[in-house]
Design a protein around this motif. Structure first.
Motif, PDB file in Angstrom:
ATOM      1  N   LEU A  55       6.990   8.904  -0.045  1.00  7.21           N
ATOM      2  CA  LEU A  55       6.386   8.438   1.201  1.00  7.21           C
ATOM      3  C   LEU A  55       5.180   7.543   0.924  1.00  7.21           C
ATOM      4  O   LEU A  55       4.973   6.533   1.604  1.00  7.21           O
ATOM      5  N   VAL A  56       4.376   7.907  -0.069  1.00  5.54           N
ATOM      6  CA  VAL A  56       3.227   7.072  -0.425  1.00  5.54           C
ATOM      7  C   VAL A  56       3.690   5.692  -0.880  1.00  5.54           C
ATOM      8  O   VAL A  56       3.137   4.656  -0.470  1.00  5.54           O
ATOM      9  N   ALA A  57       4.723   5.652  -1.725  1.00  6.41           N
ATOM     10  CA  ALA A  57       5.233   4.374  -2.212  1.00  6.41           C
ATOM     11  C   ALA A  57       5.764   3.515  -1.066  1.00  6.41           C
ATOM     12  O   ALA A  57       5.487   2.306  -0.990  1.00  6.41           O
ATOM     13  N   LYS A  58       6.513   4.145  -0.149  1.00  8.82           N
ATOM     14  CA  LYS A  58       7.049   3.377   0.980  1.00  8.82           C
ATOM     15  C   LYS A  58       5.934   2.935   1.923  1.00  8.82           C
ATOM     16  O   LYS A  58       5.989   1.840   2.512  1.00  8.82           O
ATOM     17  N   TRP A  59       4.886   3.763   2.078  1.00  8.45           N
ATOM     18  CA  TRP A  59       3.762   3.343   2.911  1.00  8.45           C
ATOM     19  C   TRP A  59       3.118   2.090   2.333  1.00  8.45           C
ATOM     20  O   TRP A  59       2.805   1.145   3.073  1.00  8.45           O
ATOM     21  N   TRP A  60       2.910   2.063   1.027  1.00  9.49           N
ATOM     22  CA  TRP A  60       2.331   0.861   0.413  1.00  9.49           C
ATOM     23  C   TRP A  60       3.261  -0.339   0.559  1.00  9.49           C
ATOM     24  O   TRP A  60       2.806  -1.462   0.807  1.00  9.49           O
ATOM     25  N   ALA A  61       4.557  -0.125   0.418  1.00  6.19           N
ATOM     26  CA  ALA A  61       5.500  -1.236   0.592  1.00  6.19           C
ATOM     27  C   ALA A  61       5.473  -1.773   2.013  1.00  6.19           C
ATOM     28  O   ALA A  61       5.604  -2.984   2.245  1.00  6.19           O
ATOM     29  N   SER A  62       5.284  -0.871   2.990  1.00  6.69           N
ATOM     30  CA  SER A  62       5.270  -1.281   4.390  1.00  6.69           C
ATOM     31  C   SER A  62       3.936  -1.895   4.801  1.00  6.69           C
ATOM     32  O   SER A  62       3.895  -2.958   5.420  1.00  6.69           O
ATOM     33  N   ARG A  63       2.823  -1.230   4.451  1.00  2.46           N
ATOM     34  CA  ARG A  63       1.521  -1.712   4.874  1.00  2.46           C
ATOM     35  C   ARG A  63       0.993  -2.778   3.907  1.00  2.46           C
ATOM     36  O   ARG A  63       0.678  -3.900   4.305  1.00  2.46           O
ATOM     37  N   ALA A  77      10.684   0.262  -2.058  1.00  5.87           N
ATOM     38  CA  ALA A  77       9.342  -0.039  -2.559  1.00  5.87           C
ATOM     39  C   ALA A  77       9.411  -0.847  -3.852  1.00  5.87           C
ATOM     40  O   ALA A  77       8.584  -1.736  -4.082  1.00  5.87           O
ATOM     41  N   ALA A  78      10.394  -0.547  -4.700  1.00  3.25           N
ATOM     42  CA  ALA A  78      10.570  -1.328  -5.928  1.00  3.25           C
ATOM     43  C   ALA A  78      10.953  -2.770  -5.591  1.00  3.25           C
ATOM     44  O   ALA A  78      10.460  -3.724  -6.214  1.00  3.25           O
ATOM     45  N   LEU A  79      11.835  -2.926  -4.624  1.00  2.00           N
ATOM     46  CA  LEU A  79      12.214  -4.264  -4.179  1.00  2.00           C
ATOM     47  C   LEU A  79      11.004  -5.010  -3.636  1.00  2.00           C
ATOM     48  O   LEU A  79      10.790  -6.197  -3.939  1.00  2.00           O
ATOM     49  N   ALA A  80      10.181  -4.317  -2.852  1.00  2.00           N
ATOM     50  CA  ALA A  80       8.966  -4.926  -2.300  1.00  2.00           C
ATOM     51  C   ALA A  80       8.007  -5.350  -3.410  1.00  2.00           C
ATOM     52  O   ALA A  80       7.335  -6.388  -3.305  1.00  2.00           O
ATOM     53  N   THR A  81       7.925  -4.569  -4.477  1.00  2.00           N
ATOM     54  CA  THR A  81       7.058  -4.921  -5.592  1.00  2.00           C
ATOM     55  C   THR A  81       7.424  -6.285  -6.164  1.00  2.00           C
ATOM     56  O   THR A  81       6.556  -7.137  -6.396  1.00  2.00           O
ATOM     57  N   LEU A 105      10.062 -13.250   4.926  1.00  2.00           N
ATOM     58  CA  LEU A 105      11.169 -12.610   5.639  1.00  2.00           C
ATOM     59  C   LEU A 105      11.590 -11.312   4.958  1.00  2.00           C
ATOM     60  O   LEU A 105      11.835 -10.294   5.621  1.00  2.00           O
ATOM     61  N   TRP A 106      11.676 -11.332   3.632  1.00  2.00           N
ATOM     62  CA  TRP A 106      12.063 -10.124   2.910  1.00  2.00           C
ATOM     63  C   TRP A 106      10.988  -9.050   3.020  1.00  2.00           C
ATOM     64  O   TRP A 106      11.292  -7.867   3.163  1.00  2.00           O
ATOM     65  N   GLY A 107       9.726  -9.453   2.937  1.00  2.00           N
ATOM     66  CA  GLY A 107       8.648  -8.478   3.067  1.00  2.00           C
ATOM     67  C   GLY A 107       8.684  -7.766   4.407  1.00  2.00           C
ATOM     68  O   GLY A 107       8.492  -6.542   4.484  1.00  2.00           O
ATOM     69  N   ARG A 108       8.941  -8.503   5.473  1.00  2.00           N
ATOM     70  CA  ARG A 108       9.028  -7.887   6.802  1.00  2.00           C
ATOM     71  C   ARG A 108      10.259  -6.994   6.916  1.00  2.00           C
ATOM     72  O   ARG A 108      10.197  -5.916   7.498  1.00  2.00           O
ATOM     73  N   GLN A 109      11.370  -7.427   6.376  1.00  2.00           N
ATOM     74  CA  GLN A 109      12.587  -6.605   6.440  1.00  2.00           C
ATOM     75  C   GLN A 109      12.364  -5.262   5.746  1.00  2.00           C
ATOM     76  O   GLN A 109      12.696  -4.194   6.288  1.00  2.00           O
ATOM     77  N   ILE A 110      11.772  -5.295   4.564  1.00  2.00           N
ATOM     78  CA  ILE A 110      11.528  -4.066   3.818  1.00  2.00           C
ATOM     79  C   ILE A 110      10.515  -3.183   4.542  1.00  2.00           C
ATOM     80  O   ILE A 110      10.663  -1.957   4.595  1.00  2.00           O
ATOM     81  N   ALA A 111       9.487  -3.803   5.096  1.00  2.00           N
ATOM     82  CA  ALA A 111       8.403  -3.043   5.730  1.00  2.00           C
ATOM     83  C   ALA A 111       8.897  -2.150   6.856  1.00  2.00           C
ATOM     84  O   ALA A 111       8.346  -1.064   7.080  1.00  2.00           O
ATOM     85  N   PHE A 112       9.940  -2.570   7.570  1.00  2.00           N
ATOM     86  CA  PHE A 112      10.389  -1.817   8.736  1.00  2.00           C
ATOM     87  C   PHE A 112      11.720  -1.114   8.513  1.00  2.00           C
ATOM     88  O   PHE A 112      12.274  -0.527   9.452  1.00  2.00           O
ATOM     89  N   THR A 113      12.244  -1.157   7.309  1.00  2.00           N
ATOM     90  CA  THR A 113      13.480  -0.450   6.989  1.00  2.00           C
ATOM     91  C   THR A 113      13.161   0.968   6.517  1.00  2.00           C
ATOM     92  O   THR A 113      12.292   1.161   5.672  1.00  2.00           O
ATOM     93  N   LEU A 114      13.847   1.957   7.078  1.00  2.00           N
ATOM     94  CA  LEU A 114      13.637   3.374   6.762  1.00  2.00           C
ATOM     95  C   LEU A 114      12.203   3.815   7.019  1.00  2.00           C
ATOM     96  O   LEU A 114      11.667   4.656   6.298  1.00  2.00           O
TER      97      LEU A 114
END
Length: 375
Positions: A305-313, A233-237, A342-351
């Motif tokens: 989980l909330v942080a990863k949800w925001w990174a994914s969605r 999520a930090a990487l996605a930020t 490309l990076w946003g999509r990779q992060i969104a579906f990882t873990l």
């Protein structure tokens, strides 16, 4: 919690920004993407600058700045989409070894991790409610491991893998498995963001009790997975922040029908939505990291989980919007904005995708509600 970094974290952020800005230009990214997907030169520079130890405790040679320190670094990596496996090496290997490893395991692996001479990464790519991908069967001197892990960042360059394993009695153990063991096969993969990644096959890999982290494996697995999701999520930020900044600049300078694109209401509103998604990802990530650093693991579980949800969605919405707002040039792979997509999509579906993370979060909240009702 404070919503601004203190002086130490600001210094880490500024140091990381200067390194990634200087060493991850477009030409360098093209070169690394076309070869190994791993910038060994940048990795060594990060090690020499003591960045690899930012999150680790001082007693093992780190800086003791915890998950907020790691978040400060990863946000700057995301802004430059630099091809180094920071999130996976630190969150799925260095941190669990430093927290749960034996004295011998710490001495064997952490010095090399900190000085950049050794890479260790984790095989935590498991789906929600899925069984652990690797299983152990009894052997005369310990166990043999069998199973297949679909995606492991930097496995090609790793000297060892941190592996969650289902034991013969159904319990979970987390083991450090050197990659030079017979019957361990790494197959390079072409993944969305072009980073180094491999599938890993365990076909009767021999391990002993000395390879296992001396702690409850389920606790180690869940503790590590929480930190890995917050790291992503930090990487996605950082990815979203830079993509949005590039888009603001482009739409302010691109004139269409006699006025800048940014003056069109549809453009402004979509960019505003992307800004809100970016800030939501940042704030939920910082909160989860702060809870972990404060030792509040019970609350950190849902917060991660909330942080990863925001990174994914939210993160996925941002990179879609920023590429779309670039118009035709957004589809030009010679223009930098496509890398952020490309990076946003990779992060969104990882873990865990947003849907899977949402389902897991719902279960966590239900469990907490039941505990509260019975108290």
């Amino acid at each position: 919690m404070e919503f601004e970094f203190d002086d130490n974290l600001s210094a880490v952020r500024d140091l990381s920004e200067s390194i990634f800005s200087a060493k991850s230009g477009v030409d360098r990214l093209r070169e690394v993407e076309s070869t190994s997907g791993f910038d060994a030169e940048l990795w060594k520079l990060l090690a020499d600058s003591d960045v690899l130890g930012i999150a680790l405790p001082e007693e093992v040679g780190g800086a003791g700045l915890g998950m907020l320190g790691l978040a400060a670094v990863l946000e700057q990596q995301g802004r430059r989409v630099a091809q180094v496996p920071l999130w996976s090496v630190i969150s799925t290997a260095a941190l669990p070894i430093s927290e749960f490893g034996s004295t011998e395991q710490k001495a064997s692996w952490l010095p090399g991790l900190l000085d950049g001479s050794v890479i260790v990464t984790g095989t935590f790519d498991t789906g929600y409610n899925a069984e652990t991908a690797v299983r152990a069967e009894p052997a005369p001197d310990g166990w043999v491991l069998s199973g297949h892990v679909d995606s492991v960042p930097a496995a090609e360059f790793a000297a060892a893998l941190v592996v969650p394993v289902t034991m013969p009695d159904g319990s979970v153990s987390v083991m450090i498995v050197p990659t030079d063991r017979d019957a361990l096969v790494r197959t390079p993969l072409a993944v969305t963001n072009r980073e180094s990644n491999s599938s890993v096959q365990f076909d009767g890999v021999a391990v002993t009790a000395a390879d296992a982290l001396p702690a409850d494996g389920a606790v180690v697995r869940d503790w590590t997975l929480r930190r890995a999701r917050v790291a992503l999520a930090a990487l996605a930020t950082g990815v979203c922040e830079e993509a949005l900044g590039m888009t603001a600049k482009y739409t302010s300078e691109r004139v269409q029908f006699g006025r800048p694109l940014s003056t069109n209401q549809a453009v402004a509103v979509r960019a505003a939505d992307a800004y809100l998604d970016t800030e939501s990802t940042r704030l939920t990530t910082h909160r989860a990291a702060w809870l972990m650093d404060s030792g509040v693991e019970s609350e950190a579980e849902a917060a991660a989980l909330v942080a990863k949800w925001w990174a994914s969605r939210g993160g996925l919405r941002v990179v879609h919007a920023t590429q779309h707002l670039h118009g035709g040039i957004g589809a030009d792979v010679d223009y930098p904005i496509h890398r952020y997509f490309l990076w946003g999509r990779q992060i969104a579906f990882t873990l865990g995708s947003a849907g899977a993370i949402g389902a897991e979060l719902a279960d966590q909240l239900e469990i907490r509600a039941q505990i509260g009702a019975s108290a």
